[in-house]
Design a protein around this motif. Structure first.
Motif, PDB file in Angstrom:
ATOM      1  N   UNK A   1     -20.100 -16.802  -4.196  1.00 15.50           N
ATOM      2  CA  UNK A   1     -19.686 -17.863  -5.114  1.00 15.50           C
ATOM      3  C   UNK A   1     -20.128 -19.226  -4.610  1.00 15.50           C
ATOM      4  N   UNK A   2     -20.053 -19.416  -3.286  1.00 16.72           N
ATOM      5  CA  UNK A   2     -20.472 -20.699  -2.710  1.00 16.72           C
ATOM      6  C   UNK A   2     -21.924 -20.976  -3.080  1.00 16.72           C
ATOM      7  N   UNK A   3     -22.727 -19.932  -3.119  1.00 18.31           N
ATOM      8  CA  UNK A   3     -24.118 -20.088  -3.513  1.00 18.31           C
ATOM      9  C   UNK A   3     -24.239 -20.674  -4.913  1.00 18.31           C
ATOM     10  N   UNK A   4     -23.397 -20.189  -5.829  1.00 19.40           N
ATOM     11  CA  UNK A   4     -23.468 -20.692  -7.202  1.00 19.40           C
ATOM     12  C   UNK A   4     -22.939 -22.115  -7.304  1.00 19.40           C
ATOM     13  N   UNK A   5     -21.924 -22.446  -6.498  1.00 16.06           N
ATOM     14  CA  UNK A   5     -21.446 -23.824  -6.485  1.00 16.06           C
ATOM     15  C   UNK A   5     -22.590 -24.736  -6.072  1.00 16.06           C
ATOM     16  N   UNK A   6     -23.334 -24.332  -5.048  1.00 16.19           N
ATOM     17  CA  UNK A   6     -24.401 -25.182  -4.523  1.00 16.19           C
ATOM     18  C   UNK A   6     -25.558 -25.330  -5.503  1.00 16.19           C
ATOM     19  N   UNK A   7     -25.926 -24.233  -6.188  1.00 16.08           N
ATOM     20  CA  UNK A   7     -27.113 -24.317  -7.039  1.00 16.08           C
ATOM     21  C   UNK A   7     -26.822 -24.914  -8.405  1.00 16.08           C
ATOM     22  N   UNK A   8     -25.554 -25.128  -8.746  1.00 18.13           N
ATOM     23  CA  UNK A   8     -25.268 -25.645 -10.079  1.00 18.13           C
ATOM     24  C   UNK A   8     -24.771 -27.083 -10.100  1.00 18.13           C
ATOM     25  N   UNK A   9     -25.008 -27.782  -9.015  1.00 17.95           N
ATOM     26  CA  UNK A   9     -24.817 -29.239  -8.973  1.00 17.95           C
ATOM     27  C   UNK A   9     -23.507 -29.735  -9.575  1.00 17.95           C
ATOM     28  N   UNK A  10     -22.419 -29.358  -8.970  1.00 21.51           N
ATOM     29  CA  UNK A  10     -21.140 -29.935  -9.368  1.00 21.51           C
ATOM     30  C   UNK A  10     -20.522 -29.373 -10.629  1.00 21.51           C
ATOM     31  N   UNK A  11     -21.128 -28.342 -11.216  1.00 25.86           N
ATOM     32  CA  UNK A  11     -20.554 -27.786 -12.433  1.00 25.86           C
ATOM     33  C   UNK A  11     -19.365 -26.877 -12.129  1.00 25.86           C
ATOM     34  N   UNK A  12     -19.366 -26.277 -10.954  1.00 31.80           N
ATOM     35  CA  UNK A  12     -18.334 -25.297 -10.619  1.00 31.80           C
ATOM     36  C   UNK A  12     -17.625 -25.646  -9.314  1.00 31.80           C
ATOM     37  N   UNK A  13     -16.462 -25.010  -9.119  1.00 30.43           N
ATOM     38  CA  UNK A  13     -15.764 -25.130  -7.841  1.00 30.43           C
ATOM     39  C   UNK A  13     -15.045 -23.807  -7.565  1.00 30.43           C
ATOM     40  N   UNK A  14     -14.607 -23.643  -6.315  1.00 33.65           N
ATOM     41  CA  UNK A  14     -13.816 -22.468  -5.983  1.00 33.65           C
ATOM     42  C   UNK A  14     -12.352 -22.799  -6.209  1.00 33.65           C
ATOM     43  N   UNK A  15     -11.611 -21.871  -6.824  1.00 34.95           N
ATOM     44  CA  UNK A  15     -10.197 -22.110  -7.087  1.00 34.95           C
ATOM     45  C   UNK A  15      -9.354 -21.403  -6.028  1.00 34.95           C
ATOM     46  N   UNK A  16      -8.569 -22.162  -5.317  1.00 32.15           N
ATOM     47  CA  UNK A  16      -7.634 -21.580  -4.360  1.00 32.15           C
ATOM     48  C   UNK A  16      -8.312 -20.972  -3.147  1.00 32.15           C
ATOM     49  N   UNK A  17      -7.522 -20.205  -2.406  1.00 34.28           N
ATOM     50  CA  UNK A  17      -8.008 -19.595  -1.171  1.00 34.28           C
ATOM     51  C   UNK A  17      -8.538 -18.188  -1.438  1.00 34.28           C
ATOM     52  N   UNK A  18      -9.188 -17.638  -0.423  1.00 38.81           N
ATOM     53  CA  UNK A  18      -9.582 -16.240  -0.543  1.00 38.81           C
ATOM     54  C   UNK A  18      -8.316 -15.380  -0.529  1.00 38.81           C
ATOM     55  N   UNK A  19      -8.333 -14.301  -1.299  1.00 46.10           N
ATOM     56  CA  UNK A  19      -7.121 -13.480  -1.364  1.00 46.10           C
ATOM     57  C   UNK A  19      -7.330 -12.050  -0.888  1.00 46.10           C
ATOM     58  N   UNK A  20      -8.494 -11.761  -0.353  1.00 45.78           N
ATOM     59  CA  UNK A  20      -8.673 -10.472   0.321  1.00 45.78           C
ATOM     60  C   UNK A  20      -9.474 -10.722   1.584  1.00 45.78           C
ATOM     61  N   UNK A  21      -9.563  -9.718   2.421  1.00 43.47           N
ATOM     62  CA  UNK A  21     -10.426  -9.835   3.591  1.00 43.47           C
ATOM     63  C   UNK A  21     -11.431  -8.702   3.536  1.00 43.47           C
ATOM     64  N   UNK A  22     -12.692  -9.051   3.541  1.00 43.91           N
ATOM     65  CA  UNK A  22     -13.753  -8.050   3.430  1.00 43.91           C
ATOM     66  C   UNK A  22     -14.637  -8.096   4.671  1.00 43.91           C
ATOM     67  N   UNK A  23     -14.323  -7.292   5.681  1.00 39.57           N
ATOM     68  CA  UNK A  23     -15.197  -7.275   6.860  1.00 39.57           C
ATOM     69  C   UNK A  23     -16.455  -6.450   6.572  1.00 39.57           C
ATOM     70  N   UNK A  24     -17.609  -7.119   6.663  1.00 40.63           N
ATOM     71  CA  UNK A  24     -18.880  -6.418   6.415  1.00 40.63           C
ATOM     72  C   UNK A  24     -19.315  -5.698   7.686  1.00 40.63           C
ATOM     73  N   UNK A  25     -19.590  -4.405   7.575  1.00 36.93           N
ATOM     74  CA  UNK A  25     -20.059  -3.640   8.724  1.00 36.93           C
ATOM     75  C   UNK A  25     -21.430  -3.052   8.471  1.00 36.93           C
TER      76      UNK A  25
END
Lengths: 235, 321, 291
Positions: free
Chosen positions: C216-240
């Motif tokens: 999601x952070x990627x989309x926030x960055x590429x869309x120049x202020x159109x979007x934001x993240x709402x609230x905190x993360x609500x799961x934990x996803x450890x990538x292995x």
């Protein structure tokens, strides 16, 4: 087959949604196809050009691309297809009226695509009407519209019914793509999710999905074969 | 065409004037409608801006050559899968049509001259095989191609069957459907031949297998060639389902590319146009073959429909997309 | 577009100065760099063959996305390169195979790939059939909304059954968000890629897009202020990193390789060059799970 019985509600719900989609799209396709067919044989050249162009485009483009355009280009044009929220129909086809437009977009995509094939089936039917019929109608002074309405189309429908049936069967099968374009809970995708998300065994679930589709397509196919055979004998 | 003009009188001077005026009115209405309901909203969203179009149409753009290389690769993959699927479907479909025709006569055969138990057994086997082949045809004709492709892709490995590259899963999924359609096209072609053909073959002492192979099939192929070419259009469109299992045909590559260039609508317009051009060419080829056949001396007396047969029955049945 | 990416890259570079160092002790088994591996081990086999087959995603921006060059690019791809390097296998000898979420366990069990690096969340169900090395990154599911939308503050905002959310077919985030929905049929939309969800958010067909925060952070960055993240993360996803079950030596080797990369900056560089470009939050180095 435990996976199918345990998740019967998933399959039943998916079947019902796919059936709704197919009924609505079939109506849409028949209407669009009939209009385009009239365009293609009308005396006005631009209408004929529109008809021919329409059929050329939609017959030659993959349905996937048509689905893409209805799900992403329509919103770009500022439409959520709200004109499909037809009062009265909403009570039976509950998905029509929800805020999420993707069910409506799927109906549009399927109708537009299938419409081109409906048009061709109808045209084949019109071609099957003996020339003398139209000529006789003209001889007694009927106009183009009257000619179509009272003489040619009633006979064309008869010849077109079998090809039209094949078109509708194809459309039912094509509706399996809707799940990949934002329609949640249709037969193919809710079954697919059982495998990929819930980890149900593949083969029984796929058989379950297949049965759902075969329930819709096979009886229709057999019915068409009957009509065709009876017609052949009558001739 | 001649049929259509019989629907209305040849226009006189007044009718011609009406036609011209109404043509202009319709043309203008379409133009105005396109401007207000298509061009303006798209323009407002910047869909005509150069930065979304440049990689596709401006050779001096940094991404131009890389993008077209990928589009080329995509269409190559699409065509390869389509050709493989068509060739395999033709082979399987032909065998299946022979089996169907042969089983149909074999299931009625009394097996005179065999001892009674053997004759009964053979009769039962033939009837059963006939039924199985019919069910096979009904099932695969009635299933969406998406389902057969996904079924093959997920189902075979879980049974321990490996086909190797993804393309083979796509091809097998397409073949399951298209071979059945082709078998039905050929079967109806063979059954539509004049009865005299078969009777004459039997009279000169050909077995039923020989009759099919040497007399019926070659003629059925010839009559059905346009339908078979039309089926290629269907297959070409159906390869687009490869995107669901991750086979890198053109639509799959499109979904990857749009995530970098952010130009979904433009990419799909271009890809759709190329599809239309290829398939339109194939349809024209089918029509040309049709006319050649209608003129050819050897086939002149055979029943050839006015329209390519696929335009009605199987071709449209042609599935997905 | 392009200028934003450069700006994001500069931001990421600035971040690179604030390295958080945690992670384990010195790795004694870290035999990377020289080409001698225990006889009969997977490492020796791969090293001798000079080839490693890597399963990754081809359609996940920031992690594994096939670029215009036709080669996959992203953080997962960089991690795979680190492993290959430790095995003394040159980068161009890595064979990438696309492994969508559906087939990841399958390809490992059937020995079609040697490792899977594909935004692969470690969980017990998967651990029953395969092994995981790592984690090499801890993501968390979050929600993307329009910048001016204050009505969605977290997953609980979906409970009243009116807000519509989009995610990707057959993905973990889609399954996670379902628990919070009042009426699935009226609130959930699924597509094959997140790009389509973002388009639907732009067009107003949906109110939110949900998946792991880095994407999601990627989309926030590429869309120049159109979007934001709402609230905190609500799961934990450890990538292995997914491995064939029971290959303890290979698992230890990859864990050692990861820890070494955590310490010598190779990990940080891999992050900054790829997914980290769009993520303004601090990169937390995860603790390897050696159980």
């Amino acid at each position: 087959m435990g996976a199918v019985i345990d998740n019967f509600d998933v399959f039943a719900g998916g079947f019902w949604l796919t059936l709704q989609l197919c009924i609505l799209a079939a109506i849409g396709a028949l209407v669009i196809g009939a209009v385009i067919a009239v365009f293609r044989i009308s005396p006005v050249p631009p209408l004929r050009a529109i008809g021919t162009g329409y059929v050329t485009v939609f017959r030659n483009v993959p349905l996937t691309i048509v689905f893409f355009f209805s799900a992403f280009a329509l919103p770009a044009l500022g439409s959520n297809a709200n004109f499909l929220r037809i009062p009265g129909l909403e009570q039976i086809f509950t998905r029509l009226s929800i805020d999420l437009p993707y069910f409506r977009f799927a109906i549009i995509a399927l109708s537009l695509y299938t419409g081109a094939f409906v048009c061709e089936a109808l045209r084949a039917g019109i071609n099957a009407v003996p020339t003398g019929q139209a000529e006789a109608a003209r001889a007694i002074g009927l106009t183009f519209g009257q000619n179509l309405r009272f003489v040619v189309l009633p006979q064309a429908w008869k010849a077109a019914i079998v090809p039209l049936g094949s078109v509708i069967i194809a459309m039912i099968k094509n509706s399996a793509l809707a799940g990949f374009f934002g329609v949640v809970g249709d037969l193919s995708n809710s079954g697919y999710a059982l495998i990929t998300v819930r980890g149900e065994p593949t083969i029984p679930v796929m058989i379950g999905i297949s049965i759902g589709f075969l329930i819709m397509t096979v009886p229709l196919g057999i019915l068409l074969d009957r009509i065709e055979k009876r017609r052949a004998v009558a001739r | 065409m001649s049929q259509q003009t019989t629907l209305y009188d040849a226009p006189g001077p007044r009718a011609r004037r009406v036609t011209i005026i109404s043509s202009i009115v319709v043309g203008l209405l379409v133009l105005v409608g396109v401007y207000f309901f298509v061009y303006k909203p798209l323009d407002a969203r910047g869909e005509f801006d150069m930065d979304v179009w440049a990689p596709l149409i401006d050779p001096s753009d940094d991404d131009f050559s890389a993008l077209w290389t990928r589009i080329g690769d995509g269409f190559k993959a699409t065509l390869i899968a389509a050709v493989l699927a068509v060739v395999a479907s033709l082979i399987v479909g032909t065998l299946l049509s022979i089996a169907r025709i042969w089983l149909k006569s074999a299931s009625h055969r009394k097996w005179v001259g065999f001892p009674a138990p053997v004759a009964i057994l053979l009769r039962v086997i033939m009837v059963a095989l006939d039924a199985i082949s019919r069910i096979f045809v009904e099932v695969f004709r009635g299933l969406p191609v998406v389902i057969t492709v996904v079924f093959v892709w997920l189902g075979l490995p879980s049974l321990g069957v490996e086909l190797g590259d993804l393309i083979w899963y796509l091809v097998l999924g397409l073949v399951l459907y298209n071979s059945v359609v082709i078998a039905e096209i050929l079967r109806s072609g063979m059954e539509g031949l004049p009865v005299g053909q078969r009777e004459a073959a039997e009279a000169v002492g050909l077995s039923s297998a020989q009759t099919i192979r040497m007399i019926l099939l070659p003629q059925a192929f010839r009559i059905m060639l346009p339908a078979l070419i039309s089926q290629l259009v269907v297959v070409l469109k159906d390869t687009s389902l490869g995107f669901i299992i991750g086979y890198e045909e053109i639509l799959r590559i499109t979904t990857q590319v749009v995530q970098i260039l952010d130009n979904q609508i433009q990419m799909y317009v271009v890809v759709g146009t190329i599809y239309i051009l290829i398939n339109y060419g194939l349809s024209k080829l089918a029509g040309y073959v049709q006319r050649r056949l209608a003129r050819g001396s050897k086939t002149r007396n055979l029943p050839v429909d006015a329209e390519p047969p696929a335009a009605i029955g199987a071709g449209v049945g042609g599935g997905l997309a | 577009m392009r200028t934003t990416r450069i700006a994001a890259a500069i931001g990421a570079l600035a971040l690179a100065l604030t390295v958080t160092a945690c992670g384990g002790d010195d790795s004694e088994g870290g035999s990377s760099g020289n080409a001698s591996f225990a006889a009969g081990s997977t490492m020796e086999k791969l090293n001798k063959a000079q080839k490693i087959r890597v399963g990754t995603k081809f359609d996940q921006p920031g992690f594994g996305l096939k670029g215009l060059s036709g080669k996959p690019e992203g953080f997962d791809v960089e991690i795979a390169k680190l492993v290959a390097k430790a095995l003394d296998i040159p980068e161009d000898k890595i064979e990438y195979q696309e492994t969508p979420s559906t087939v990841r366990e399958q390809v490992l069990q059937q020995d079609k790939v040697d490792i899977v690096v594909a935004t692969y969340t470690i969980n017990d169900k998967r651990k029953a059939v395969i092994d995981f090395a790592g984690p090499y990154y801890i993501a968390g599911q979050s929600i993307l909304v329009k910048a001016d939308d204050a009505s969605i503050t977290g997953p609980d905002s979906f409970k009243d059954g009116t807000k519509k959310v989009c995610s990707v077919t057959n993905s973990t985030p889609a399954t996670n968000i379902e628990k919070y929905l009042g009426d699935k049929t009226k609130q959930l939309v699924l597509f094959d890629i997140y790009q389509k969800c973002v388009d639907a958010l732009k067009g107003g067909q949906v109110d939110a897009v949900t998946t792991d925060n880095v994407i999601l952070a990627g989309f926030v960055a590429t869309n120049e202020g159109a979007f934001k993240l709402a609230g905190q993360t609500f799961t934990e996803e450890p990538y292995g990193i997914g491995l064939k079950k029971g290959d303890a030596a290979f698992k230890t080797f990859i864990n050692d390789t990861l820890e070494k990369a955590f310490q010598d900056g190779a990990y940080k560089k891999a992050w900054d060059d790829t997914a980290g470009k769009n993520d303004t939050s601090e990169l937390k180095i995860p603790t390897i799970d050696r159980s």
